[in-house]
Design an enzyme around this catalytic site. Structure first.
Site, mmCIF file in Angstrom:
data_model
loop_
_atom_site.group_PDB
_atom_site.id
_atom_site.type_symbol
_atom_site.label_atom_id
_atom_site.label_comp_id
_atom_site.label_asym_id
_atom_site.label_seq_id
_atom_site.Cartn_x
_atom_site.Cartn_y
_atom_site.Cartn_z
ATOM 1 N N PRO A 100 -1.680 5.252 -3.425
ATOM 2 C CA PRO A 100 -1.048 5.934 -4.553
ATOM 3 C C PRO A 100 0.434 6.242 -4.376
ATOM 4 C CG PRO A 100 -2.711 7.325 -3.502
ATOM 5 C CD PRO A 100 -2.868 5.956 -2.948
ATOM 6 N N ASN A 101 1.142 6.030 -5.455
ATOM 7 C CA ASN A 101 2.573 6.333 -5.595
ATOM 8 C C ASN A 101 3.492 5.383 -4.837
ATOM 9 O OD1 ASN A 101 2.100 8.674 -7.250
ATOM 10 N ND2 ASN A 101 1.320 9.661 -5.399
ATOM 11 N N ARG A 114 10.945 6.993 -5.724
ATOM 12 C CA ARG A 114 10.226 8.165 -5.214
ATOM 13 C C ARG A 114 10.891 8.711 -3.947
ATOM 14 N NH1 ARG A 114 4.638 7.680 -1.793
ATOM 15 N NH2 ARG A 114 4.221 9.907 -1.726
ATOM 16 N N TYR A 121 11.618 7.792 1.617
ATOM 17 C CA TYR A 121 11.010 6.453 1.567
ATOM 18 C C TYR A 121 12.017 5.313 1.347
ATOM 19 C CZ TYR A 121 6.764 9.252 1.168
ATOM 20 O OH TYR A 121 5.753 10.146 1.402
ATOM 21 N N ASN A 143 -1.582 0.910 3.903
ATOM 22 C CA ASN A 143 -0.940 2.218 3.790
ATOM 23 C C ASN A 143 -1.729 2.999 2.744
ATOM 24 O OD1 ASN A 143 0.600 4.479 3.374
ATOM 25 N ND2 ASN A 143 2.570 3.408 3.357
ATOM 26 N N ALA A 200 -1.424 9.174 0.420
ATOM 27 C CA ALA A 200 -2.004 10.516 0.587
ATOM 28 C C ALA A 200 -3.488 10.475 0.958
ATOM 29 C CB ALA A 200 -1.785 11.332 -0.674
ATOM 30 N N ASP A 240 -14.770 5.218 6.412
ATOM 31 C CA ASP A 240 -16.115 4.617 6.526
ATOM 32 C C ASP A 240 -16.081 3.134 6.182
ATOM 33 O OD1 ASP A 240 -17.338 6.953 7.311
ATOM 34 O OD2 ASP A 240 -18.255 7.392 5.363
ATOM 35 N N GLU A 243 -2.898 0.380 10.245
ATOM 36 C CA GLU A 243 -2.423 1.468 9.383
ATOM 37 C C GLU A 243 -0.897 1.550 9.464
ATOM 38 O OE1 GLU A 243 -3.361 5.275 11.116
ATOM 39 O OE2 GLU A 243 -3.032 6.369 9.245
ATOM 40 N N HIS A 249 2.556 3.706 7.932
ATOM 41 C CA HIS A 249 3.219 4.741 7.135
ATOM 42 C C HIS A 249 4.719 4.535 7.232
ATOM 43 C CE1 HIS A 249 -0.524 6.721 6.482
ATOM 44 N NE2 HIS A 249 -0.771 6.593 7.763
ATOM 45 N N ARG A 254 6.330 15.596 9.618
ATOM 46 C CA ARG A 254 6.437 16.188 8.279
ATOM 47 C C ARG A 254 5.514 17.412 8.181
ATOM 48 N NH1 ARG A 254 6.075 11.603 3.906
ATOM 49 N NH2 ARG A 254 6.702 13.394 2.604
#
Ligand code: DQA
Length: 143
Positions: A9-10, A17, A22, A71, A74, A84, A95, A97, A104
């Site tokens: 999301p986002n 943003r 970012y 990624n 949130a 899972d 993963e 970020h 943060r």
């Protein structure tokens, strides 16, 4: 090799943003650079704002790709369902970020995905996705 990047999301708002966190580049723009850096490898891209769509895409990727670069945005900090799913599929998930989630707010410091991902990258900006591809090329092998 065949990779899919899944952004949560986002992350469709990259460039607009919170650019101080970012950066100023859209993901579509960065993706051109990334694909040019790894010619000969297929890098597909999917972005969604919905948790279930991340899970559906992970499940579908299992038979189609060599690895996933994820990624979860949130959902990183909330989603047992995504964790899972990563456990349930056979292909490796890295993963990523963009920001350094450890530097943060406290609520960003815990990742449900970290324990089930084969590798985690945080705080390298968009370049973290290139680091993920390099890591996968070094560490996974086609069956
Ligand atoms: C993020 C970090 C998350 O905490 C945040 O919710 C995001 C983006 C990152 O790439 O730095 O949406 O995953």
């Amino acid at each position: 090799m065949k990779f899919i990047i899944i952004n949560g999301p986002n992350l469709n708002l990259l460039g607009k943003r919170e650019p101080e966190i970012y950066g100023h580049q859209s993901f579509e723009e960065y993706l051109k650079t990334l694909r040019n850096e790894f010619p000969g490898h297929q890098i597909d891209y999917y972005q969604t704002n919905h948790e279930g769509s991340i899970i559906d895409t992970l499940q579908e990727a299992d038979s189609k790709y060599d690895a996933v670069i994820l990624n979860p945005a949130a959902y990183t900090h909330t989603s047992i369902a995504i964790a899972d799913c990563i456990k349930a599929i056979d292909i490796p998930v890295v993963e990523v970020h963009i920001s350094d989630i450890n530097k943060r707010e406290d609520f960003r410091k815990h990742s449900f995905v970290k324990d089930v991902a084969v590798y985690s990258i945080s705080g390298q900006g968009l370049n973290g996705y290139a680091t993920a591809v390099k890591w996968l090329l070094r560490n996974i092998h086609n069956p």
